[in-house]
Design a protein around this motif. Structure first.
Motif, PDB file in Angstrom:
ATOM      1  N   ILE A 449       8.742 -41.286 -80.074  1.00 30.19           N
ATOM      2  CA  ILE A 449       9.211 -40.902 -81.454  1.00 30.19           C
ATOM      3  C   ILE A 449      10.679 -41.580 -81.583  1.00 30.19           C
ATOM      4  N   PRO A 450      11.593 -41.487 -80.739  1.00 28.25           N
ATOM      5  CA  PRO A 450      12.893 -42.151 -81.276  1.00 28.25           C
ATOM      6  C   PRO A 450      12.877 -43.768 -81.440  1.00 28.25           C
ATOM      7  N   THR A 451      11.644 -44.423 -81.112  1.00 27.17           N
ATOM      8  CA  THR A 451      11.642 -45.997 -81.032  1.00 27.17           C
ATOM      9  C   THR A 451      10.662 -46.489 -81.854  1.00 27.17           C
ATOM     10  N   ALA A 452       9.614 -45.440 -81.936  1.00 27.85           N
ATOM     11  CA  ALA A 452       8.175 -45.591 -82.775  1.00 27.85           C
ATOM     12  C   ALA A 452       7.515 -46.759 -81.717  1.00 27.85           C
ATOM     13  N   LEU A 453       7.725 -46.940 -80.616  1.00 32.54           N
ATOM     14  CA  LEU A 453       6.872 -47.634 -79.711  1.00 32.54           C
ATOM     15  C   LEU A 453       5.723 -47.179 -79.227  1.00 32.54           C
ATOM     16  N   LEU A 454       4.403 -47.864 -79.132  1.00 34.68           N
ATOM     17  CA  LEU A 454       3.313 -47.238 -78.768  1.00 34.68           C
ATOM     18  C   LEU A 454       2.948 -47.801 -77.337  1.00 34.68           C
ATOM     19  N   GLU A 455       2.128 -46.534 -76.637  1.00 36.36           N
ATOM     20  CA  GLU A 455       1.811 -46.749 -75.591  1.00 36.36           C
ATOM     21  C   GLU A 455       0.439 -47.815 -75.283  1.00 36.36           C
ATOM     22  N   TRP A 456      -0.165 -47.897 -76.405  1.00 32.66           N
ATOM     23  CA  TRP A 456      -1.308 -49.207 -76.245  1.00 32.66           C
ATOM     24  C   TRP A 456      -1.074 -49.828 -77.594  1.00 32.66           C
ATOM     25  N   PRO A 457      -1.499 -50.810 -77.694  1.00 27.77           N
ATOM     26  CA  PRO A 457      -1.401 -51.859 -78.886  1.00 27.77           C
ATOM     27  C   PRO A 457      -2.359 -51.254 -79.743  1.00 27.77           C
ATOM     28  N   ALA A 458      -1.892 -51.278 -81.255  1.00 27.66           N
ATOM     29  CA  ALA A 458      -2.597 -50.530 -82.166  1.00 27.66           C
ATOM     30  C   ALA A 458      -3.976 -51.384 -82.361  1.00 27.66           C
ATOM     31  N   THR A 459      -4.168 -52.499 -82.094  1.00 28.89           N
ATOM     32  CA  THR A 459      -5.351 -53.464 -82.356  1.00 28.89           C
ATOM     33  C   THR A 459      -6.419 -52.934 -81.350  1.00 28.89           C
ATOM     34  N   THR A 460      -6.089 -52.033 -80.308  1.00 28.71           N
ATOM     35  CA  THR A 460      -7.207 -51.373 -79.303  1.00 28.71           C
ATOM     36  C   THR A 460      -6.749 -50.104 -79.132  1.00 28.71           C
ATOM     37  N   ALA A 461      -5.770 -49.685 -79.217  1.00 29.93           N
ATOM     38  CA  ALA A 461      -5.493 -48.153 -78.944  1.00 29.93           C
ATOM     39  C   ALA A 461      -5.953 -47.737 -77.438  1.00 29.93           C
ATOM     40  N   GLY A 462      -5.794 -46.576 -77.004  1.00 33.29           N
ATOM     41  CA  GLY A 462      -6.174 -46.021 -75.611  1.00 33.29           C
ATOM     42  C   GLY A 462      -7.524 -45.385 -75.631  1.00 33.29           C
ATOM     43  N   LEU A 463      -8.551 -45.976 -74.591  1.00 35.67           N
ATOM     44  CA  LEU A 463      -9.746 -45.341 -74.524  1.00 35.67           C
ATOM     45  C   LEU A 463      -9.860 -44.276 -73.564  1.00 35.67           C
ATOM     46  N   LEU A 464     -10.360 -43.104 -74.141  1.00 38.26           N
ATOM     47  CA  LEU A 464     -10.439 -41.922 -73.331  1.00 38.26           C
ATOM     48  C   LEU A 464     -11.880 -41.711 -73.233  1.00 38.26           C
ATOM     49  N   SER A 465     -12.901 -42.137 -73.848  1.00 36.80           N
ATOM     50  CA  SER A 465     -14.203 -41.868 -73.612  1.00 36.80           C
ATOM     51  C   SER A 465     -15.298 -42.795 -74.277  1.00 36.80           C
ATOM     52  N   GLN A 466     -16.123 -43.561 -73.591  1.00 38.57           N
ATOM     53  CA  GLN A 466     -16.968 -44.454 -74.260  1.00 38.57           C
ATOM     54  C   GLN A 466     -18.443 -44.284 -73.629  1.00 38.57           C
ATOM     55  N   ALA A 467     -18.729 -43.015 -73.085  1.00 44.30           N
ATOM     56  CA  ALA A 467     -19.901 -42.827 -72.450  1.00 44.30           C
ATOM     57  C   ALA A 467     -20.947 -43.092 -73.635  1.00 44.30           C
ATOM     58  N   LEU A 468     -22.290 -42.999 -73.114  1.00 38.22           N
ATOM     59  CA  LEU A 468     -23.583 -43.384 -73.918  1.00 38.22           C
ATOM     60  C   LEU A 468     -23.683 -41.983 -74.585  1.00 38.22           C
ATOM     61  N   TYR A 469     -24.104 -42.543 -75.865  1.00 38.48           N
ATOM     62  CA  TYR A 469     -24.224 -41.415 -77.048  1.00 38.48           C
ATOM     63  C   TYR A 469     -22.914 -40.675 -77.385  1.00 38.48           C
ATOM     64  N   ASP A 470     -23.018 -39.682 -78.403  1.00 37.95           N
ATOM     65  CA  ASP A 470     -21.774 -39.276 -78.963  1.00 37.95           C
ATOM     66  C   ASP A 470     -20.899 -38.675 -78.276  1.00 37.95           C
ATOM     67  N   GLN A 471     -19.471 -39.047 -78.607  1.00 34.19           N
ATOM     68  CA  GLN A 471     -18.420 -38.034 -78.008  1.00 34.19           C
ATOM     69  C   GLN A 471     -17.458 -37.914 -79.210  1.00 34.19           C
ATOM     70  N   CYS A 472     -17.381 -36.346 -79.662  1.00 32.38           N
ATOM     71  CA  CYS A 472     -16.834 -36.263 -80.773  1.00 32.38           C
ATOM     72  C   CYS A 472     -15.836 -35.049 -80.978  1.00 32.38           C
ATOM     73  N   LYS A 473     -15.140 -34.642 -82.133  1.00 29.53           N
ATOM     74  CA  LYS A 473     -14.460 -33.385 -82.457  1.00 29.53           C
ATOM     75  C   LYS A 473     -13.212 -33.293 -80.996  1.00 29.53           C
ATOM     76  N   PRO A 474     -12.550 -34.453 -80.954  1.00 23.90           N
ATOM     77  CA  PRO A 474     -11.577 -34.229 -79.761  1.00 23.90           C
ATOM     78  C   PRO A 474     -10.515 -33.385 -80.444  1.00 23.90           C
ATOM     79  N   GLU A 475      -9.876 -32.748 -79.381  1.00 27.95           N
ATOM     80  CA  GLU A 475      -8.457 -31.829 -79.530  1.00 27.95           C
ATOM     81  C   GLU A 475      -7.704 -31.991 -78.656  1.00 27.95           C
ATOM     82  N   ILE A 476      -6.419 -31.652 -78.783  1.00 29.29           N
ATOM     83  CA  ILE A 476      -5.414 -32.273 -77.924  1.00 29.29           C
ATOM     84  C   ILE A 476      -4.097 -31.194 -78.111  1.00 29.29           C
ATOM     85  N   ASP A 477      -3.571 -31.000 -76.790  1.00 35.15           N
ATOM     86  CA  ASP A 477      -2.161 -30.332 -76.730  1.00 35.15           C
ATOM     87  C   ASP A 477      -1.452 -31.097 -75.595  1.00 35.15           C
TER      88      ASP A 477
END
Length: 670
Positions: A449-477
């Motif tokens: 937040i102080p620097t606005a630096l990203l963990e992953w490049p915006a062109t890719t972002a970070g992959l959390l799940s790319q398994a076959l068929y749908d992964q949807c409705k993610p929630e976070i805390d």
């Protein structure tokens, strides 16, 4: 992607070359709740000790009928705790915010009485066991008509405030887009689960927005020291169905001690309009404000010396929908004096804002972080991106005035969710960049937040799940040491349920290091939170507790005794810092708890097919009030196969020990 399976404790973090995390200064209700529960726990521990002794004796008496292998198998497979197994469907579970260390309050829509009502339950985070009585949930609102879409937040006075859409005054017929909808709220006392008598002792609630003959939807809530702020989309000034122009965002402040709004301030019955007067004169004030989200502003200001709330929403005063924000104080005034446009981006639509506060008690820190779906690149090369902005408590855009791109990958990113803590914010979303191959996936990105630096490049972002068929409705805390993410997952959609192949969803999750989100606790595409039969849907995350809708009992109609085919609410907790990936915390809590008095002399036995038979003594008022012997059968997946509350074996419970032992021997041999 580095796998770090143990990063919670300071020593474990140092062993992995990670920085220790500072102690959490966040205020919660832990001490207050623990004091109110000490006496209850002491008594329960004595009862549990006696029950374990009885269970050991009865298991020894039935020893020839089962093997230790069967018992061990059951313990490793049965890990989900049910929140409610009431009759008919329990749907749309929601969690009170913010996360608490010792307990979690869940609210849901409940059809046990016919049309949907609102029920709630508290579970202990240590055990997953329900705290309030009745065990299948306490009634929040059971008024005639439909109640739905509950939301909940803790105050700091030992209560939880729940708000919902209410259709008690609608005419007969189904609820449609044009049906008049009101808002009601209620407060439950955390130590007892009882409705607050200062609000209403009955399961009816107090009015938030009523008798406007209009629609009030998209309700959201945030708790504060002495109550809660509630915001919603309001149609009272619109021109009606189907066009619906001039929708507004309204807001109300309810005090915990009275259930009413503060007197002598700008608050009024049915709420106040969040935006400044006549926000869009070009369109003769016929523009829309809609889809709000809300977070607490931890700067103590105004004559009340209390926290305000920052509300974000869509607004089309500049023709396309843009994201705007306001800071409403405890006295109901706009503390900024204007509606802040969150990002001065090229004029294209922005949708579905979500907001998270970084503040703690008495310290606003960085204000709030807002994320949304952004269409600035929709027509070239036709995609939907994810953007974010940091807005301070003074109404200043702290990052680039056009916003910071979290993801600009090909195709569409949607359904953004965001969490923030200290200097970190992270958003997750559904991602369609590989739709033809893996269907919908889950991606995310973290930002300093102080620097606005990203963990992953915006062109890719970070992959959390790319398994076959749908992964949807993610929630976070975000917790002190890790980031917890959960989603619906259809990778295991092929299942033989006795009647052929069906599609089924499970709940999967990930845990990331809070000081370095690129360090995943588990490798690959996440780990299963639950793999129970049939569908597990709509996960909600609070701390390391994950609650979800569960349909594992749907196939029970194929068996002879239970025709309910109902959907229920289940919960799970991520394991400790060094647990194996599939070791969830509550795996050994699998004996059913039921209506009536405290159960006595409960025990169980497992047959050669992996079915478990639990037997206990209980006195139920609706069964004549006499002590009786009850039993329940659970299959090898931990699914109850008989009635939700068990079946009565005999009454009265004379020589109960002999009856239970004999019944168990007979059952496992037949």
């Amino acid at each position: 992607m580095k796998n770090t399976s143990c990063f919670s404790s300071p020593d474990a973090r140092r062993s992995h070359g990670l920085r220790p995390t500072p102690p959490d200064p966040r205020h919660d209700l832990r001490d207050q709740w623990q004091r109110s529960r000490q006496q209850h726990r002491a008594g329960r521990n004595l009862r549990l000790a006696f029950a374990r002794m009885c269970c050991t004796l009865f298991l020894l008496s039935a020893l020839p009928a089962f093997t230790t292998t069967d018992t061990l198998y059951a313990q490793t497979e049965w890990k989900d705790r049910y929140v409610t197994l009431a009759t008919q469907d329990q749907l749309n579970p929601q969690l009170a915010r913010p996360a608490q260390e010792d307990f979690t309050v869940i609210v849901w829509e409940d059809e046990r009485n016919g049309e949907k009502d609102i029920y709630a339950q508290m579970i202990e985070n240590e055990t997953g066991l329900a705290v309030w009585d009745p065990i299948d949930g306490v009634a929040v609102c059971t008024e005639a008509g439909m109640q739905r879409n509950p939301r909940a937040a803790y105050d700091s006075l030992g209560g939880v405030i729940i708000v919902w859409e209410d259709y008690r005054h609608r005419s007969t017929g189904p609820v449609t887009d044009s049906t008049v909808c009101e808002l009601y709220a209620h407060r439950l006392v955390l130590s007892t689960g009882l409705r607050d008598g200062n609000w209403s002792s009955q399961p009816e609630g107090v009015p938030v927005c009523v008798q406007t003959l209009a629609i009030a939807r998209d309700v959201c809530i945030v708790g504060t020291t002495d109550g809660a702020y509630i915001a919603w989309t309001d149609y009272r000034n619109s021109n009606g169905y189907t066009a619906y122009k001039n929708r507004d965002v309204y807001m109300q402040y309810l005090l915990s001690q009275s259930g009413s709004y503060p007197a002598g301030a700008s608050w009024q019955a049915n709420g106040i309009n969040v935006t400044a007067p006549n926000p869009c004169p070009v369109f003769n004030d016929s523009c829309d404000q809609q889809h709000p989200d809300i977070a607490l502003d931890f700067a103590q200001r105004t004559a009340y010396g209390k926290y305000g709330a920052i509300v974000v929403y869509e607004d089309n005063r500049a023709d396309p929908l843009q994201i705007y924000s306001d800071n409403i104080g405890a006295d109901g005034t706009n503390l900024w004096g204007y509606d802040l446009r969150v990002a001065t981006s090229p004029v294209q639509n922005q949708h579905w804002p979500r907001v998270a506060s970084t503040g703690v008690e008495g310290d606003p820190r960085h204000g709030v972080v807002i994320a949304w779906e952004d269409y600035r690149n929709y027509y070239s090369p036709q995609r939907i991106d994810v953007f974010a902005q940091n807005v301070t408590h003074l109404g200043v855009r702290a990052w680039d005035t056009t916003g910071v791109a979290l993801c600009t990958a090909d195709s569409s990113q949607s359904r953004v969710r965001i969490a923030a803590r200290d200097d970190l914010a992270m958003a997750v979303w559904e991602d369609e960049r590989d739709l033809p191959v893996t269907a919908c996936d889950v991606y995310g990105n973290a930002v300093d937040i102080p620097t606005a630096l990203l963990e992953w490049p915006a062109t890719t972002a970070g992959l959390l799940s790319q398994a076959l068929y749908d992964q949807c409705k993610p929630e976070i805390d975000i917790r002190e040491n890790d980031i917890v993410i959960a989603w619906e997952d259809w990778r295991d959609y092929l299942e033989d349920d006795g009647g052929g192949i069906i599609m089924t969803a499970n709940i999967y999750g990930h845990s990331l290091d809070v000081t370095d989100p690129s360090q995943y606790r588990w490798p690959g595409n996440g780990q299963p939170i639950t793999l129970a039969k049939h569908d597990q849907l709509q996960p909600q995350v609070s701390g390391n507790v994950i609650v979800f809708g569960d349909e594992r009992r749907k196939p029970i109609a194929a068996y002879q005794l239970d025709q309910r085919m109902d959907a229920n609410i289940y919960a799970q907790q991520l394991g400790g810092e060094c647990d194996l990936p599939t070791e969830m915390h509550w795996k050994e809590e699998f004996v059913n708890w039921t209506w009536g008095t405290e159960i006595q002399e409960h025990c169980f036995v497992v047959d050669s097919l992996g079915n478990t038979y639990a037997v206990w003594i209980e006195m139920r008022p609706d069964q004549g009030g006499a002590e009786s012997v009850f039993a329940q059968k659970l299959d090898m997946d931990g699914v109850p196969k008989w009635y939700n509350d068990g079946v009565m074996v005999s009454t009265p419970a004379i020589l109960a020990c002999i009856r239970i032992s004999a019944w168990m021997r007979m059952r496992v041999r037949t």
